[in-house]
Design a protein around this motif. Structure first.
Motif, PDB file in Angstrom:
ATOM      1  N   PHE A  49      -2.037  -1.296  10.646  1.00 43.00           N
ATOM      2  CA  PHE A  49      -1.344  -2.584  10.075  1.00 43.00           C
ATOM      3  C   PHE A  49      -0.809  -2.305   9.078  1.00 43.00           C
ATOM      4  CE2 PHE A  49      -4.665  -4.602  12.231  1.00 43.00           C
ATOM      5  CZ  PHE A  49      -4.350  -6.021  12.780  1.00 43.00           C
ATOM      6  N   ASP A  50       0.568  -1.611   9.026  1.00 48.59           N
ATOM      7  CA  ASP A  50       1.890  -1.444   8.848  1.00 48.59           C
ATOM      8  C   ASP A  50       2.440  -2.449   7.180  1.00 48.59           C
ATOM      9  OD1 ASP A  50       3.964   0.453   7.507  1.00 48.59           O
ATOM     10  OD2 ASP A  50       4.641   0.681   9.255  1.00 48.59           O
ATOM     11  N   PHE A  51       1.334  -1.916   6.210  1.00 41.35           N
ATOM     12  CA  PHE A  51       1.963  -2.929   5.132  1.00 41.35           C
ATOM     13  C   PHE A  51       4.173  -2.335   4.803  1.00 41.35           C
ATOM     14  CE2 PHE A  51      -1.860  -4.498   6.080  1.00 41.35           C
ATOM     15  CZ  PHE A  51      -1.686  -5.311   4.802  1.00 41.35           C
ATOM     16  N   SER A  52       4.334  -1.207   5.167  1.00 43.27           N
ATOM     17  CA  SER A  52       6.188  -0.810   4.361  1.00 43.27           C
ATOM     18  C   SER A  52       6.482  -2.374   4.862  1.00 43.27           C
ATOM     19  CB  SER A  52       6.358  -0.306   5.724  1.00 43.27           C
ATOM     20  OG  SER A  52       5.688   1.668   5.374  1.00 43.27           O
ATOM     21  N   TRP A  53       6.330  -2.827   5.894  1.00 43.37           N
ATOM     22  CA  TRP A  53       7.040  -4.398   6.409  1.00 43.37           C
ATOM     23  C   TRP A  53       5.653  -5.669   5.941  1.00 43.37           C
ATOM     24  CZ3 TRP A  53       5.860  -7.269  10.422  1.00 43.37           C
ATOM     25  CH2 TRP A  53       5.705  -6.818  11.445  1.00 43.37           C
ATOM     26  N   GLY A  54       6.632  -7.227   5.634  1.00 39.76           N
ATOM     27  CA  GLY A  54       5.508  -7.953   6.170  1.00 39.76           C
ATOM     28  C   GLY A  54       4.943  -8.208   5.184  1.00 39.76           C
ATOM     29  N   ASP A  55       4.036  -9.414   4.521  1.00 38.25           N
ATOM     30  CA  ASP A  55       3.244  -9.518   3.863  1.00 38.25           C
ATOM     31  C   ASP A  55       1.763 -10.267   3.971  1.00 38.25           C
ATOM     32  OD1 ASP A  55       2.840 -12.018   4.855  1.00 38.25           O
ATOM     33  OD2 ASP A  55       4.478 -13.052   3.904  1.00 38.25           O
ATOM     34  N   PRO A  56       0.698 -10.388   3.722  1.00 36.52           N
ATOM     35  CA  PRO A  56      -0.372  -9.839   3.869  1.00 36.52           C
ATOM     36  C   PRO A  56      -0.911 -11.215   4.884  1.00 36.52           C
ATOM     37  CG  PRO A  56      -0.497  -9.394   1.360  1.00 36.52           C
ATOM     38  CD  PRO A  56       1.277  -9.723   1.957  1.00 36.52           C
ATOM     39  N   GLU A  57      -0.233 -12.899   4.112  1.00 39.23           N
ATOM     40  CA  GLU A  57      -0.333 -13.561   5.265  1.00 39.23           C
ATOM     41  C   GLU A  57      -0.324 -13.060   6.902  1.00 39.23           C
ATOM     42  OE1 GLU A  57      -0.234 -14.517   1.417  1.00 39.23           O
ATOM     43  OE2 GLU A  57       1.741 -13.837   2.685  1.00 39.23           O
ATOM     44  N   TYR A  58       0.931 -12.268   6.898  1.00 43.02           N
ATOM     45  CA  TYR A  58       1.518 -12.531   8.100  1.00 43.02           C
ATOM     46  C   TYR A  58       0.488 -11.288   8.894  1.00 43.02           C
ATOM     47  CZ  TYR A  58       5.299 -10.591  12.146  1.00 43.02           C
ATOM     48  OH  TYR A  58       5.457  -9.841  12.952  1.00 43.02           O
TER      49      TYR A  58
ATOM     50  N   LEU B 148      -5.511   0.553   7.274  1.00 44.58           N
ATOM     51  CA  LEU B 148      -4.334  -0.134   6.481  1.00 44.58           C
ATOM     52  C   LEU B 148      -3.910   1.206   6.267  1.00 44.58           C
ATOM     53  CD1 LEU B 148      -4.726  -2.748   4.061  1.00 44.58           C
ATOM     54  CD2 LEU B 148      -3.441  -0.120   3.907  1.00 44.58           C
ATOM     55  N   ASP B 149      -2.486   1.129   6.584  1.00 43.88           N
ATOM     56  CA  ASP B 149      -1.604   1.667   6.512  1.00 43.88           C
ATOM     57  C   ASP B 149      -0.769   1.109   5.246  1.00 43.88           C
ATOM     58  OD1 ASP B 149       0.958   4.209   5.994  1.00 43.88           O
ATOM     59  OD2 ASP B 149       0.857   4.235   8.675  1.00 43.88           O
ATOM     60  N   THR B 150      -0.687   2.292   3.810  1.00 43.20           N
ATOM     61  CA  THR B 150      -0.128   1.852   3.105  1.00 43.20           C
ATOM     62  C   THR B 150       1.625   2.436   2.518  1.00 43.20           C
ATOM     63  OG1 THR B 150      -0.175   4.036   1.699  1.00 43.20           O
ATOM     64  CG2 THR B 150      -1.998   2.802   1.433  1.00 43.20           C
ATOM     65  N   VAL B 151       2.560   1.672   1.904  1.00 43.58           N
ATOM     66  CA  VAL B 151       3.844   2.494   1.525  1.00 43.58           C
ATOM     67  C   VAL B 151       3.692   3.241   0.833  1.00 43.58           C
ATOM     68  CG1 VAL B 151       5.138   1.748   0.455  1.00 43.58           C
ATOM     69  CG2 VAL B 151       4.534  -0.494   1.450  1.00 43.58           C
ATOM     70  N   GLY B 152       2.887   4.168  -0.449  1.00 46.44           N
ATOM     71  CA  GLY B 152       2.983   5.600  -0.652  1.00 46.44           C
ATOM     72  C   GLY B 152       4.041   5.173  -1.270  1.00 46.44           C
TER      73      GLY B 152
ATOM     74  N   GLU C 255      -2.814  -3.457  -4.902  1.00 46.63           N
ATOM     75  CA  GLU C 255      -3.118  -4.388  -4.230  1.00 46.63           C
ATOM     76  C   GLU C 255      -3.250  -5.466  -3.279  1.00 46.63           C
ATOM     77  OE1 GLU C 255      -0.846  -9.677  -5.273  1.00 46.63           O
ATOM     78  OE2 GLU C 255       0.284  -7.262  -5.279  1.00 46.63           O
ATOM     79  N   VAL C 256      -2.809  -4.219  -2.123  1.00 46.35           N
ATOM     80  CA  VAL C 256      -2.980  -5.191  -0.769  1.00 46.35           C
ATOM     81  C   VAL C 256      -4.783  -4.419  -0.433  1.00 46.35           C
ATOM     82  CG1 VAL C 256      -2.346  -4.880   1.127  1.00 46.35           C
ATOM     83  CG2 VAL C 256      -0.958  -4.960  -0.122  1.00 46.35           C
ATOM     84  N   ILE C 257      -4.951  -4.150  -0.962  1.00 43.80           N
ATOM     85  CA  ILE C 257      -6.070  -2.907  -0.518  1.00 43.80           C
ATOM     86  C   ILE C 257      -6.822  -3.615  -1.118  1.00 43.80           C
ATOM     87  CG2 ILE C 257      -7.701  -0.601  -0.942  1.00 43.80           C
ATOM     88  CD1 ILE C 257      -5.102   0.856  -1.145  1.00 43.80           C
TER      89      ILE C 257
ATOM     90  N   GLN D 208      -8.479  10.080  -5.919  1.00 47.23           N
ATOM     91  CA  GLN D 208      -7.572   8.925  -6.401  1.00 47.23           C
ATOM     92  C   GLN D 208      -8.191   8.042  -6.156  1.00 47.23           C
ATOM     93  OE1 GLN D 208      -3.959   9.489  -8.543  1.00 47.23           O
ATOM     94  NE2 GLN D 208      -4.167  10.944  -9.991  1.00 47.23           N
ATOM     95  N   ALA D 209      -7.769   7.806  -4.289  1.00 49.29           N
ATOM     96  CA  ALA D 209      -7.912   7.003  -3.126  1.00 49.29           C
ATOM     97  C   ALA D 209      -8.695   6.407  -3.962  1.00 49.29           C
ATOM     98  CB  ALA D 209      -6.711   7.098  -2.168  1.00 49.29           C
ATOM     99  N   ARG D 210     -10.187   7.515  -3.104  1.00 50.79           N
ATOM    100  CA  ARG D 210     -11.465   7.303  -2.780  1.00 50.79           C
ATOM    101  C   ARG D 210     -11.735   6.542  -4.053  1.00 50.79           C
ATOM    102  NH1 ARG D 210     -13.820   8.863   1.164  1.00 50.79           N
ATOM    103  NH2 ARG D 210     -12.730  10.988   1.088  1.00 50.79           N
ATOM    104  N   GLU D 211     -11.662   6.632  -5.420  1.00 55.03           N
ATOM    105  CA  GLU D 211     -12.159   6.156  -6.483  1.00 55.03           C
ATOM    106  C   GLU D 211     -11.920   4.950  -5.902  1.00 55.03           C
ATOM    107  OE1 GLU D 211     -12.039   6.769 -11.047  1.00 55.03           O
ATOM    108  OE2 GLU D 211     -10.753   8.670 -10.225  1.00 55.03           O
ATOM    109  N   PHE D 212     -10.834   4.398  -6.090  1.00 53.54           N
ATOM    110  CA  PHE D 212     -10.304   3.792  -6.233  1.00 53.54           C
ATOM    111  C   PHE D 212     -11.085   2.575  -5.570  1.00 53.54           C
ATOM    112  CE2 PHE D 212      -7.318   0.285  -5.021  1.00 53.54           C
ATOM    113  CZ  PHE D 212      -7.164  -0.140  -6.150  1.00 53.54           C
TER     114      PHE D 212
END
Length: 544
Positions: free
Chosen positions: A59-68, A91-95, A210-212, A237-241
């Motif tokens: 799921f590529d969150f570079s586009w589209g909202d969470p509802e989609y 889940l693929d982040t925008v970064g 927020e998405v994660i 940092q991502a693992r700590e989050f």
């Protein structure tokens, strides 16, 4: 499966190349990650993708909202239930991704040798002379002569939907560029990539977090694809989050290597990450064309020796619009398998492509053919040499199980595991037969560590192969590892259980293998399990 293995170094009858391949329960040992989107979110298409061999949905969150994306995920769950084909979620982040913002969504035509200005002022409308971007630091990062690529899916050299820009001058916050090719940009967002330029953007943006913490935590994602990983610290940092989000403490982090900075810190990143995604789209722009293959081979080798899954992207771009891949693409997929890739990731091909199911099917077939000529003997010796002596206890058991399976021509290796680590170590040695990982979840104070809604109400002593909710993440996470296929056992039978309960679970595993056609009468099966404190590898010969 083992009997059909060939070696390219040995002479083969050329006519045998044309002989049709025998159908198998597992389309290929190499896994396929499919990106779900506009062209691949209906129940019919997702079901087709699962049957064709997709085992991880991205799921590529570079586009589209969470509802989609939630709607798509709910459809995926229904497809998993209908097809009884398990699928993990990524889940693929925008970064640190720069984007051109086209609010009007009108197509923008750019002509070769024409000038276009990149500006950080979002309120302006995108035109063929002006492109607003989401980053106000570009003018400080680039200089005259630098290369910038803009497009929906970045420049491949053969498409007309991406433009290659050269920086002409910097004017305050604006960057004036000259177009090196003609292109038409369509849609609301286009990726912008400045070649070999450091961009001061966080690896995990506020929107990513927020998405994660909402969509990701709600859906207990199996994998986090960390876009634009540049340093090992990004992974830490991502693992700590994730560790603060409870349900996501088990989520695996796959570092996405997309630029020169990530390449330069590859070894440290590999040490911290659970797996690696070689993002050849962006990285292919940063690297000279003649160096791309070298990075691919070196990176895959390092991942293989570390026993961490390696995923390759951008292999059949032309199938976004065509029913067949080019000859070069077909060869590229096969070489990815021969180089040691665990999985192939399809992006535009399934997200907006016209033939998502056919693409997955063809890629799976190519992978399957390539696996037949993979030199497992050489790979095994190379891996054992790299690991060195003395081996750890678990490494020794895993390599011994694979050696035994090959020597006796076993049809399958069955591994009992709680964490999944033992099964992944077996898969690291690339056995020529499938590894069935019988995952036995741990019981914790009479409560299951993961949520198992109704998984064992009707079958108190059985393996559930299709219930989405019943699979812990460490079982689904094996769906990205080459040659590894999970099955779930009753959690009341711990992996170190008594001989009687182990035998009953093994019988169910063998029955499942027979029904699926992986195991036949008189086949030999290698079983790897713990009995008390001892790890045991045993060989079973099946009767009628």
């Amino acid at each position: 499966m083992h009997s059909s293995h060939l070696l390219l170094e040995e002479p083969i009858r050329m006519a045998s190349i044309l002989e049709p391949s025998k159908p198998s329960f597992f389309p290929a040992m190499t896994k396929i990650v499919g990106t779900l989107g506009p062209k691949s979110r209906s129940l019919e298409v997702i079901s087709g993708c699962l049957k064709a061999g997709m085992s991880v949905a991205r799921f590529d969150f570079s586009w589209g909202d969470p509802e989609y994306h939630q709607e798509t995920l709910e459809t995926l769950k229904a497809a998993v239930k209908n097809t009884k084909k398990l699928c993990a979620v990524m889940l693929d982040t925008v970064g640190a991704e720069m984007q051109v913002v086209n609010k009007s969504e009108k197509a923008i035509s750019l002509q070769a040798d024409a000038f276009v200005v990149l500006t950080p002022h979002h309120d302006q409308e995108a035109t063929s002379e002006l492109l607003p971007i989401n980053f106000d630091g570009l003018s400080k990062a680039v200089k005259k002569g630098d290369t910038i690529f803009v497009g929906q899916y970045l420049f491949t050299g053969s498409e007309t939907t991406s433009v290659w820009l050269e920086v002409s001058e910097v004017k305050g916050e604006d960057v004036v560029c000259v177009c090196k090719n003609s292109a038409t940009l369509a849609g609301s967002l286009f990726t912008l990539h400045a070649s070999q330029v450091r961009i001061e953007l966080p690896t995990l943006s506020d929107r990513d977090k927020e998405v994660i913490s909402t969509w990701g935590a709600q859906n207990k994602i199996d994998f986090l694809s960390l876009s634009y990983t540049r340093h090992a610290e990004d992974v830490r940092q991502a693992r700590e989050f994730l560790s603060k989000l409870g349900d996501l403490s088990q989520t695996q982090i796959f570092a996405k290597i997309e630029n020169i900075e990530g390449l330069n810190h590859f070894d440290e990143i590999l040490q911290e990450a659970d797996g690696i995604i070689l993002s050849r789209g962006n990285l292919g722009i940063d690297l000279p064309p003649e160096k791309v293959f070298l990075f691919q081979k070196a990176a895959l080798y390092k991942c293989n020796m570390a026993g961490k899954p390696a995923v390759l992207t951008r292999v059949v771009d032309s199938m976004t619009d065509n029913l067949r891949p080019t000859r070069a693409e077909a060869t590229d997929v096969a070489n990815a398998v021969l180089d040691g890739s665990d999985a192939i990731l399809l992006g535009a091909e399934t997200l907006r492509g016209l033939y998502p199911v056919e693409t997955i099917s063809i890629v799976g077939k190519i992978c399957s053919e390539a696996e037949k000529v993979f030199n497992q003997d050489l790979y095994f010796k190379k891996t054992v040499k790299y690991v060195g002596e003395p081996m750890t206890h678990l490494e020794s058991i895993a390599s011994s199980a694979v050696r035994a399976a090959i020597k006796v021509k076993a049809s399958v290796i069955i591994c009992f595991t709680s964490s999944g680590r033992a099964a992944r170590l077996i898969a690291k040695y690339r056995p020529t037969m499938p590894v069935l990982s019988v995952v036995i979840p741990r019981l914790k104070t009479n409560q299951l560590k993961w949520s198992f809604t109704g998984a064992f109400e009707d079958q108190p002593c059985s393996l559930s192969y299709h219930l989405w909710e019943s699979y812990p993440s460490n079982a689904r996470q094996s769906l990205i590892v080459r040659g590894l296929f999970p099955m779930l056992a009753d959690p009341r039978h711990p992996a170190e259980s008594t001989n009687a309960t182990n035998e009953s679970v093994l019988k169910v595993a063998l029955d499942h293998g027979k029904v699926s056609g992986v195991i036949k009468s008189h086949d030999r099966v290698v079983v790897c399990q713990k009995v008390g404190d001892a790890s045991v590898v045993k060989i079973i010969e099946l009767e009628d």
